[in-house]
Design a protein around this motif. Structure first.
Motif, mmCIF file in Angstrom:
data_model
loop_
_atom_site.group_PDB
_atom_site.id
_atom_site.type_symbol
_atom_site.label_atom_id
_atom_site.label_comp_id
_atom_site.label_asym_id
_atom_site.label_seq_id
_atom_site.Cartn_x
_atom_site.Cartn_y
_atom_site.Cartn_z
ATOM 1 N N THR A 156 0.832 -1.198 0.000
ATOM 2 C CA THR A 156 0.000 0.000 0.000
ATOM 3 C C THR A 156 0.871 1.254 0.000
ATOM 4 O O THR A 156 0.637 2.195 -0.756
ATOM 5 N N TRP A 157 1.892 1.273 0.848
ATOM 6 C CA TRP A 157 2.821 2.406 0.953
ATOM 7 C C TRP A 157 3.470 2.708 -0.397
ATOM 8 O O TRP A 157 3.731 3.849 -0.730
ATOM 9 N N ASN A 158 3.716 1.657 -1.197
ATOM 10 C CA ASN A 158 4.376 1.804 -2.487
ATOM 11 C C ASN A 158 3.395 1.945 -3.657
ATOM 12 O O ASN A 158 3.774 1.793 -4.811
ATOM 13 N N GLY A 159 2.113 2.230 -3.348
ATOM 14 C CA GLY A 159 1.152 2.559 -4.386
ATOM 15 C C GLY A 159 0.328 1.414 -4.941
ATOM 16 O O GLY A 159 -0.380 1.589 -5.927
ATOM 17 N N PHE A 160 0.401 0.239 -4.338
ATOM 18 C CA PHE A 160 -0.367 -0.911 -4.824
ATOM 19 C C PHE A 160 -1.759 -0.939 -4.197
ATOM 20 O O PHE A 160 -1.927 -0.608 -3.025
ATOM 21 N N ASP A 161 -2.735 -1.379 -4.970
ATOM 22 C CA ASP A 161 -4.087 -1.605 -4.477
ATOM 23 C C ASP A 161 -4.148 -3.063 -4.033
ATOM 24 O O ASP A 161 -4.191 -3.972 -4.870
ATOM 25 N N ILE A 162 -4.139 -3.307 -2.737
ATOM 26 C CA ILE A 162 -4.043 -4.685 -2.234
ATOM 27 C C ILE A 162 -5.314 -5.500 -2.456
ATOM 28 O O ILE A 162 -5.295 -6.720 -2.277
ATOM 29 N N SER A 163 -6.398 -4.864 -2.885
ATOM 30 C CA SER A 163 -7.618 -5.632 -3.135
ATOM 31 C C SER A 163 -7.432 -6.612 -4.303
ATOM 32 O O SER A 163 -8.185 -7.571 -4.425
ATOM 33 N N GLY A 164 -6.418 -6.382 -5.124
ATOM 34 C CA GLY A 164 -6.170 -7.259 -6.264
ATOM 35 C C GLY A 164 -5.229 -8.422 -5.986
ATOM 36 O O GLY A 164 -4.907 -9.196 -6.879
ATOM 37 N N LEU A 165 -4.767 -8.547 -4.740
ATOM 38 C CA LEU A 165 -3.867 -9.653 -4.405
ATOM 39 C C LEU A 165 -4.580 -10.982 -4.505
ATOM 40 O O LEU A 165 -5.724 -11.118 -4.090
#
Length: 171
Positions: A156-165
């Motif tokens: 998240t801190w690095n700009g990723f949307d974790i809902s797509g993991l």
């Protein structure tokens, strides 16, 4: 006063010119906000990172022919790492050299590969590309809940949307 203002203006124009002449940024392929700066791990220790890792979560791009599953890193004296990953769709592991480009940064098969985080015991890690591919790794087939949370916070801190993991499925 005019001299200082001229120097500032010249510096700004030079910066804009260099920005305009720089190569275009890599094309995003995953769920990462490209406007968020991404950082690799400055204190990365390749010797401690070496060995077998299991993918426990990842962003799986559509049409991916190689789902990692497991990966082995073998550091070289040069600072590069031998990477063996797989299984791939054809059943054969992929193997190649990840060339060191900076602290916690490598180039592997034409893509930047950054180590974003490794826990203190080097039992959990997050590796990613600035273009949006990411993998949560563990030395075991599972990852403790606190380390999973930490990995997701780093993404998240690095700009990723974790809902797509996507969680790795084990039989």
């Amino acid at each position: 006063m005019h001299r200082l203002s001229f120097q500032v203006t010249a510096a700004l124009l030079m910066g804009l010119t260099l920005t305009a002449c720089s190569k275009p940024s890599e094309v995003a392929v995953g769920p990462r906000d490209q406007s968020v700066p991404m950082s690799s791990m400055a204190g990365f220790d390749p010797a401690r990172f070496s060995g077998r890792w299991y993918e426990v979560e990842a962003y799986v791009p559509a049409g991916a022919s190689c789902v990692m599953g497991a990966v082995t890193f073998s550091p070289q004296k040069s600072g590069d790492m031998i990477v063996t990953e797989g299984p791939c769709a054809d059943g054969a592991p992929r193997r190649g050299v990840a060339m060191r480009t900076g602290p916690g940064r490598f180039t592997f098969e034409g893509d930047a590969l950054w180590v974003l985080w490794v826990d203190q015991s080097y039992d959990a890690a997050v590796i990613a590309t600035p273009t949006g591919k990411a993998h949560v790794l563990s030395r075991a087939l599972t990852i403790p809940a606190d380390k999973r949370r930490a990995a997701r916070d780093i993404l998240t801190w690095n700009g990723f949307d974790i809902s797509g993991l996507t969680s790795a499925r084990r039989k």
